[in-house]
Design an enzyme around this catalytic site. Structure first.
Site, PDB file in Angstrom:
ATOM      1  N   ASP A  70       0.489  32.401  -3.364  1.00 28.55           N
ATOM      2  CA  ASP A  70       0.809  33.065  -4.628  1.00 28.55           C
ATOM      3  C   ASP A  70      -0.321  34.004  -5.057  1.00 28.55           C
ATOM      4  O   ASP A  70      -1.438  33.941  -4.522  1.00 28.55           O
ATOM      5  CB  ASP A  70       1.083  32.032  -5.737  1.00 28.55           C
ATOM      6  CG  ASP A  70      -0.124  31.142  -6.020  1.00 28.55           C
ATOM      7  OD1 ASP A  70      -0.829  30.780  -5.060  1.00 28.55           O
ATOM      8  OD2 ASP A  70      -0.370  30.816  -7.201  1.00 28.55           O
ATOM      9  N   GLU A 123      -1.429  28.030  -6.665  1.00 32.52           N
ATOM     10  CA  GLU A 123      -2.865  27.844  -6.902  1.00 32.52           C
ATOM     11  C   GLU A 123      -3.287  28.484  -8.208  1.00 32.52           C
ATOM     12  O   GLU A 123      -4.103  27.935  -8.954  1.00 32.52           O
ATOM     13  CB  GLU A 123      -3.665  28.463  -5.740  1.00 32.52           C
ATOM     14  CG  GLU A 123      -5.157  28.135  -5.749  1.00 32.52           C
ATOM     15  CD  GLU A 123      -6.023  29.107  -6.535  1.00 32.52           C
ATOM     16  OE1 GLU A 123      -7.209  28.814  -6.741  1.00 32.52           O
ATOM     17  OE2 GLU A 123      -5.506  30.167  -6.965  1.00 32.52           O
TER      18      GLU A 123
HETATM   19 ZN   LIG Z   1      -7.349  32.347  -4.943  1.00 33.18          ZN
END
Ligand SMILES: [Zn+2]
Length: 499
Positions: A124, A207
């Protein structure tokens, strides 16, 4: 009294000479900690690799702040792209999809009894624009609308290659890692290589918003299966030419620890009323005083173990003055701390930081608001805990009318990983083999990474990518030099090949 004076001088001279001898001895004893490694052979990286990175950037795998606006399509697209671009990896490694969009690959080793190595990355990216209110403010205050997607020199999800660079959101953070690993593994598989020990590749998909659906679930899965990794490798450190003051050579920063994360909401409720007759104290007064007290009582500065390790590794490579100071910290610590405190980045490595970020109160100019709230963000130094931070805040504010509430996301600081471990040595050797001029040093990551969720999987967690002073991290015009990206491929190739 000439006799007395001369004996005083003699004593002082003796002390100074003795001190000089101790300083010189310590400086001399602090020899280089750089591994002597033969340069690695050149490795040709296919020109297709950079195109693969550019194509991966075309999937707008954005982790939005508001979960409701999550778009799963690009994640599914990226998954299919990886499967068809890396057919050997996709077929020869065991692939599992975790939490719908995260990926876990298992590459069996020649000896399945050896502890595996786990390479991480995340799929992401942060949105190409900052929140609209922030952009509007920046424009109004004349700070420029740097964050507008339309202000990118190249559209953030076009995956443009120009001037030897790959442009787009995710180029640095963190698709360079994911694609760098995939290219290396595919090439090794094509050569018929099998690693001596098992290898896992773990790519989370959230994340940037805490990793709850991705890294947390993968780590849980590995734990359930009783898998204990020899070491874990994630993003976090880089190679820098200019960020270490006083160092002429490039420095490879390998994160051996990361700071913790806590936000506290300070809330005050006092009867409101008409502003024509304010009481002696309003909710806003109480809150304002609390914030001032808190900022005036910062956490104590200290050279924590990862920063000590940083100085131990860097000191011997530095000019005499700094070398002497780093080797004699028993004497020079106050000066070192003072020098580091002078910059926000240096200060962040020396203490738990206190950053007020949100202030809320009031709704009408002639009404006393019954409530005032502030959010303060803390980044916690290894060795401290969120509980200790909260206790410090209570003591500093010293006002029971100020209620504290923790934010949704709390992360304790990581453990500090050893520099004597197999993993650190393997990483340092690979860096020195690829970049013989580079000084390798452990350091403290002041941001957060997904690796924080793997502390049960391994006590040896390292954070590094061989990218030189990257541009556009969480900002406009994110891009990466093709040469840097190719070094990521080489780094992963040799790290895996020399396990
Ligand atoms: Zn990162």
């Amino acid at each position: 009294m000439p006799v007395k004076r001369s004996s005083w001088w003699g004593g002082a001279l003796g002390l100074v000479t003795g001190l000089a001898a101790v300083l010189a001895w310590n400086t001399h004893r602090a020899g280089s900690k750089q591994l002597a490694v033969a340069p690695l052979p050149g490795l040709a990286v296919s020109p297709l690799a950079a195109q693969h990175l550019a194509q991966a950037l075309q999937f707008a795998t954005v982790s939005p702040e508001d979960p409701a606006s999550f778009d799963p399509q690009p994640f599914a697209g990226l998954q299919q792209f990886l499967a068809r671009t890396y057919p050997l990896t996709d077929s020869l490694l065991r692939k599992e999809v975790v939490g719908k969009y995260s990926l876990l690959y298992h590459w069996p080793g020649r000896d399945s009894t050896l502890a595996p190595v786990l390479l991480m990355g995340h799929l992401d990216v942060v949105p190409p624009e900052k929140p609209r209110r922030q952009v509007e403010l920046e424009v109004r205050l004349g700070h420029g609308a740097k964050a507008l997607a339309s202000n990118w020199q190249e559209p953030p999800f076009a995956g443009v290659i120009k001037n030897g660079e790959v442009w787009g959101r995710g180029a640095v953070d963190d698709k360079v890692t994911v694609i760098g690993i995939m290219e290396a593994v595919e090439q090794l598989l094509a050569e018929g290589y099998q690693p001596p020990r098992p290898v896992y590749l773990a790519f989370g998909h959230d994340e940037e918003i805490g990793g709850r659906e991705g890294a947390v679930q993968i780590a849980k899965l590995l734990q359930q299966r009783g898998i204990h990794a020899e070491f874990v490798m994630d993003e976090g450190g880089i190679i820098t030419h200019d960020k270490v003051p006083g160092m002429a050579r490039p420095v490879a920063l390998v994160g051996i620890a990361e700071k913790g994360y806590l936000s506290l909401e300070l809330q005050v409720e006092l009867p409101g009323g008409h502003s024509s007759m304010p009481g002696a104290e309003t909710a806003i007064d109480v809150l304002a005083r609390a914030l001032v007290r808190l900022r005036e009582q910062p956490f104590a500065a200290q050279v924590s173990p990862p920063v000590q390790a940083f100085m131990d590794h860097l000191g011997p490579e530095m000019p005499l003055g700094q070398r002497l100071a780093f080797a004699n910290r028993w004497l020079f610590n106050p000066f070192i701390i003072k020098a580091y405190e002078a910059s926000p980045a240096g200060n962040a490595t020396m203490r738990t930081t206190i950053a007020p970020t949100i202030l809320e109160s009031g709704f009408k100019d002639n009404v006393l608001p019954p409530e005032a709230k502030a959010t303060v963000n803390f980044r916690i130094l290894p060795g401290q805990t969120a509980d200790e931070v909260e206790a410090h805040v209570r003591a500093a504010v010293a006002d029971e009318r100020v209620k504290l509430k923790r934010g949704r996301f709390v992360s304790e600081p990581s453990e500090v990983s050893s520099t004597q471990s197999y993993g650190y040595q393997a990483i340092a050797k690979t860096i020195r083999g690829l970049f013989p001029q580079t000084v390798v040093t452990p350091y403290l990551v002041v941001g957060g990474t997904d690796s924080r969720h793997y502390r049960q999987v391994s006590e040896h967690i390292y954070r590094f990518m061989p990218v030189v002073d990257p541009i556009g991290f969480h900002d406009v015009d994110e891009r990466i030099k093709i040469s840097d990206f190719e070094n990521c491929v080489r780094f992963n190739y040799w790290l895996l090949k020399n396990l």
